[in-house]
Design a protein around this motif. Structure first.
Motif, PDB file in Angstrom:
ATOM      1  N   UNK A 123       0.835  -1.206   0.000  1.00 56.75           N
ATOM      2  CA  UNK A 123       0.000   0.000   0.000  1.00 56.75           C
ATOM      3  C   UNK A 123       0.867   1.254   0.000  1.00 56.75           C
ATOM      4  N   UNK A 124       1.944   1.233   0.796  1.00 57.17           N
ATOM      5  CA  UNK A 124       2.810   2.412   0.900  1.00 57.17           C
ATOM      6  C   UNK A 124       3.876   2.451  -0.192  1.00 57.17           C
ATOM      7  N   UNK A 125       4.394   1.286  -0.575  1.00 56.64           N
ATOM      8  CA  UNK A 125       5.491   1.251  -1.544  1.00 56.64           C
ATOM      9  C   UNK A 125       4.985   1.251  -2.986  1.00 56.64           C
ATOM     10  N   UNK A 126       3.957   0.425  -3.260  1.00 58.78           N
ATOM     11  CA  UNK A 126       3.460   0.269  -4.624  1.00 58.78           C
ATOM     12  C   UNK A 126       2.157   1.022  -4.864  1.00 58.78           C
ATOM     13  N   UNK A 127       1.663   1.691  -3.829  1.00 56.57           N
ATOM     14  CA  UNK A 127       0.414   2.441  -3.927  1.00 56.57           C
ATOM     15  C   UNK A 127      -0.772   1.548  -4.299  1.00 56.57           C
ATOM     16  N   UNK A 128      -0.762   0.302  -3.786  1.00 53.92           N
ATOM     17  CA  UNK A 128      -1.882  -0.602  -4.005  1.00 53.92           C
ATOM     18  C   UNK A 128      -2.992  -0.271  -3.006  1.00 53.92           C
ATOM     19  N   UNK A 129      -4.225  -0.350  -3.473  1.00 47.84           N
ATOM     20  CA  UNK A 129      -5.360   0.068  -2.658  1.00 47.84           C
ATOM     21  C   UNK A 129      -5.795  -1.018  -1.677  1.00 47.84           C
ATOM     22  N   UNK A 130      -6.309  -0.568  -0.522  1.00 44.98           N
ATOM     23  CA  UNK A 130      -6.864  -1.462   0.480  1.00 44.98           C
ATOM     24  C   UNK A 130      -8.264  -0.991   0.833  1.00 44.98           C
ATOM     25  N   UNK A 131      -9.191  -1.970   0.966  1.00 40.92           N
ATOM     26  CA  UNK A 131     -10.557  -1.650   1.308  1.00 40.92           C
ATOM     27  C   UNK A 131     -10.750  -1.491   2.808  1.00 40.92           C
ATOM     28  N   UNK A 133     -12.576  -3.266   4.901  1.00 35.76           N
ATOM     29  CA  UNK A 133     -12.484  -4.509   5.660  1.00 35.76           C
ATOM     30  C   UNK A 133     -11.036  -4.958   5.818  1.00 35.76           C
ATOM     31  N   UNK A 134     -10.200  -4.671   4.834  1.00 40.43           N
ATOM     32  CA  UNK A 134      -8.790  -5.043   4.939  1.00 40.43           C
ATOM     33  C   UNK A 134      -8.085  -4.218   6.021  1.00 40.43           C
ATOM     34  N   UNK A 135      -8.421  -2.933   6.117  1.00 44.16           N
ATOM     35  CA  UNK A 135      -7.836  -2.112   7.179  1.00 44.16           C
ATOM     36  C   UNK A 135      -8.322  -2.582   8.547  1.00 44.16           C
ATOM     37  N   UNK A 136      -9.581  -3.012   8.632  1.00 42.19           N
ATOM     38  CA  UNK A 136     -10.093  -3.567   9.894  1.00 42.19           C
ATOM     39  C   UNK A 136      -9.309  -4.822  10.260  1.00 42.19           C
ATOM     40  N   UNK A 137      -9.049  -5.672   9.256  1.00 40.82           N
ATOM     41  CA  UNK A 137      -8.283  -6.895   9.500  1.00 40.82           C
ATOM     42  C   UNK A 137      -6.874  -6.581   9.993  1.00 40.82           C
ATOM     43  N   UNK A 138      -6.256  -5.566   9.402  1.00 39.53           N
ATOM     44  CA  UNK A 138      -4.913  -5.157   9.841  1.00 39.53           C
ATOM     45  C   UNK A 138      -4.950  -4.695  11.296  1.00 39.53           C
ATOM     46  N   UNK A 139      -5.993  -3.937  11.667  1.00 39.91           N
ATOM     47  CA  UNK A 139      -6.129  -3.473  13.050  1.00 39.91           C
ATOM     48  C   UNK A 139      -6.274  -4.638  14.016  1.00 39.91           C
ATOM     49  N   UNK A 140      -7.046  -5.664  13.601  1.00 38.41           N
ATOM     50  CA  UNK A 140      -7.224  -6.848  14.448  1.00 38.41           C
ATOM     51  C   UNK A 140      -5.905  -7.590  14.617  1.00 38.41           C
ATOM     52  N   UNK A 141      -5.141  -7.702  13.526  1.00 40.23           N
ATOM     53  CA  UNK A 141      -3.851  -8.399  13.612  1.00 40.23           C
ATOM     54  C   UNK A 141      -2.876  -7.640  14.509  1.00 40.23           C
ATOM     55  N   UNK A 142      -2.954  -6.306  14.500  1.00 40.24           N
ATOM     56  CA  UNK A 142      -2.108  -5.510  15.390  1.00 40.24           C
ATOM     57  C   UNK A 142      -2.467  -5.780  16.844  1.00 40.24           C
ATOM     58  N   UNK A 143      -3.765  -5.932  17.119  1.00 38.05           N
ATOM     59  CA  UNK A 143      -4.207  -6.268  18.474  1.00 38.05           C
ATOM     60  C   UNK A 143      -3.621  -7.609  18.913  1.00 38.05           C
ATOM     61  N   UNK A 144      -3.616  -8.581  18.009  1.00 41.52           N
ATOM     62  CA  UNK A 144      -3.051  -9.887  18.355  1.00 41.52           C
ATOM     63  C   UNK A 144      -1.553  -9.780  18.612  1.00 41.52           C
ATOM     64  N   UNK A 145      -0.877  -8.931  17.838  1.00 40.85           N
ATOM     65  CA  UNK A 145       0.565  -8.720  18.057  1.00 40.85           C
ATOM     66  C   UNK A 145       0.820  -8.121  19.438  1.00 40.85           C
ATOM     67  N   UNK A 146      -0.031  -7.193  19.837  1.00 41.62           N
ATOM     68  CA  UNK A 146       0.125  -6.581  21.157  1.00 41.62           C
ATOM     69  C   UNK A 146      -0.091  -7.599  22.261  1.00 41.62           C
ATOM     70  N   UNK A 147      -1.059  -8.500  22.058  1.00 46.61           N
ATOM     71  CA  UNK A 147      -1.296  -9.555  23.049  1.00 46.61           C
ATOM     72  C   UNK A 147      -0.087 -10.479  23.160  1.00 46.61           C
ATOM     73  N   UNK A 148       0.453 -10.871  22.012  1.00 40.54           N
ATOM     74  CA  UNK A 148       1.601 -11.765  22.033  1.00 40.54           C
ATOM     75  C   UNK A 148       2.842 -11.072  22.584  1.00 40.54           C
ATOM     76  N   UNK A 149       2.978  -9.782  22.316  1.00 37.49           N
ATOM     77  CA  UNK A 149       4.124  -9.053  22.860  1.00 37.49           C
ATOM     78  C   UNK A 149       4.020  -8.935  24.374  1.00 37.49           C
ATOM     79  N   UNK A 150       2.802  -8.870  24.888  1.00 40.66           N
ATOM     80  CA  UNK A 150       2.609  -8.848  26.338  1.00 40.66           C
ATOM     81  C   UNK A 150       3.033 -10.175  26.943  1.00 40.66           C
ATOM     82  N   UNK A 151       2.750 -11.263  26.205  1.00 43.42           N
ATOM     83  CA  UNK A 151       3.116 -12.596  26.704  1.00 43.42           C
ATOM     84  C   UNK A 151       4.602 -12.866  26.517  1.00 43.42           C
TER      85      UNK A 151
END
Length: 300
Positions: A123-131, A133-151
């Protein structure tokens, strides 16, 4: 959806990669660099033989195509091929290290977030578009990363290094088109072997004397590197990138399952929640393909 030969090839390749830990884990007593050295050297020798002797016609056509390119395009192609070789080698080393010295769960998590991370980088390098729902999915994956980083901060750090190295490889190779993909991969692995060769005398351990070591390396080179990569290239002739993206998740999910069932790695509630969020983000990320197919099936 009809199970075409291309779809079947993609499915088989990701299922094969899902069993990679069965061949890699028995080598955990060997340094990660040694596994990387021999894997790359074996792959380079085998692929060079195939490309330079069994596929001479493809090699000749590719050379003619390269010669016909403008000087700027030649330089860009060379940089993409050589840079891809560096990224691919880095990814292999990080993956082997995480698999054998951190945990299989951390390695599988890396390839769960890799498709989403690839899309964000693109998205940032090739200027490919994201919808939306895809941004929502990215936000959810970030939440999971934060949970795992806590562990375990170390685990998530290693996982992200593996994911980023492969994501950068995929994004860089999207600009590298027009040439035979198997030949491009061959050149990248040969370049990786040449990069690693000067470090081999100083950083490799004693030459393994066990025949089992070379047997596992040969299996890794052929069964878990060359064949699935070739099947991927073949599948891309008739399968959309969306389908390939969904099938990509077979690999880390199988790794995670093997970690629990076969290798009996411990998983706590925080990790279970984080991985569940990743699975949910996968569904959300691919909702357009998954639910469109369902609607089409209902209409039919």
């Amino acid at each position: 959806m009809k199970l075409s030969k291309y779809y079947f090839a993609a499915l088989v390749s990701f299922v094969m990669w899902g069993f990679f830990s069965l061949a890699l884990k028995p080598l955990h007593i060997y340094p990660s660099l040694d596994i990387l050295f021999y894997r790359v050297f074996f792959c380079a020798a085998i692929m060079a033989f195939v490309s330079f002797f069994l596929r001479r016609g493809v090699l000749k056509d590719s050379i003619q195509l390269f010669k016909s390119l403008p000087a700027g395009k030649k330089q860009q192609t060379a940089l993409l091929i050589l840079g891809g070789g560096v990224l691919l080698t880095a990814n292999w080393f990080f993956f082997i290290y995480v698999m054998n010295h951190i945990s299989i769960k951390a390695a599988s998590f890396a390839y769960l977030v890799c498709p989403i991370m690839t899309t964000v980088i693109a998205f940032f390098v090739l200027d490919e578009k994201m919808g939306k729902w895809q941004w929502i999915a990215v936000s959810i994956s970030i939440m999971s990363c934060l949970l795992l980083s806590y562990d375990s901060i170390a685990d998530i750090g290693y996982s992200l290094i593996v994911a980023v190295s492969y994501a950068l490889y995929l994004v860089s190779q999207r600009k590298n088109h027009g040439f035979d993909r198997f030949l491009v991969l061959t050149l990248q692995i040969i370049f990786s072997a040449l990069l690693l060769l000067p470090f081999f005398p100083a950083y490799s351990g004693p030459v393994p004397a066990e025949a089992s070591f070379y047997g596992y390396i040969l299996v890794i080179a052929v069964v878990f590197t060359i064949i699935p990569l070739y099947l991927n290239l073949y599948a891309l002739q008739g399968v959309t990138s969306s389908v390939m993206g969904i099938l990509l998740y077979i690999n880390p999910l199988m790794n995670f399952g093997l970690a629990l069932v076969y290798f009996h790695e411990h998983i706590n509630n925080v990790q279970l929640t984080a991985y569940s969020l990743i699975l949910f983000s996968i569904i959300v990320f691919n909702e357009r393909v998954l639910f469109r197919r369902r609607r089409e099936a209902i209409v039919q």
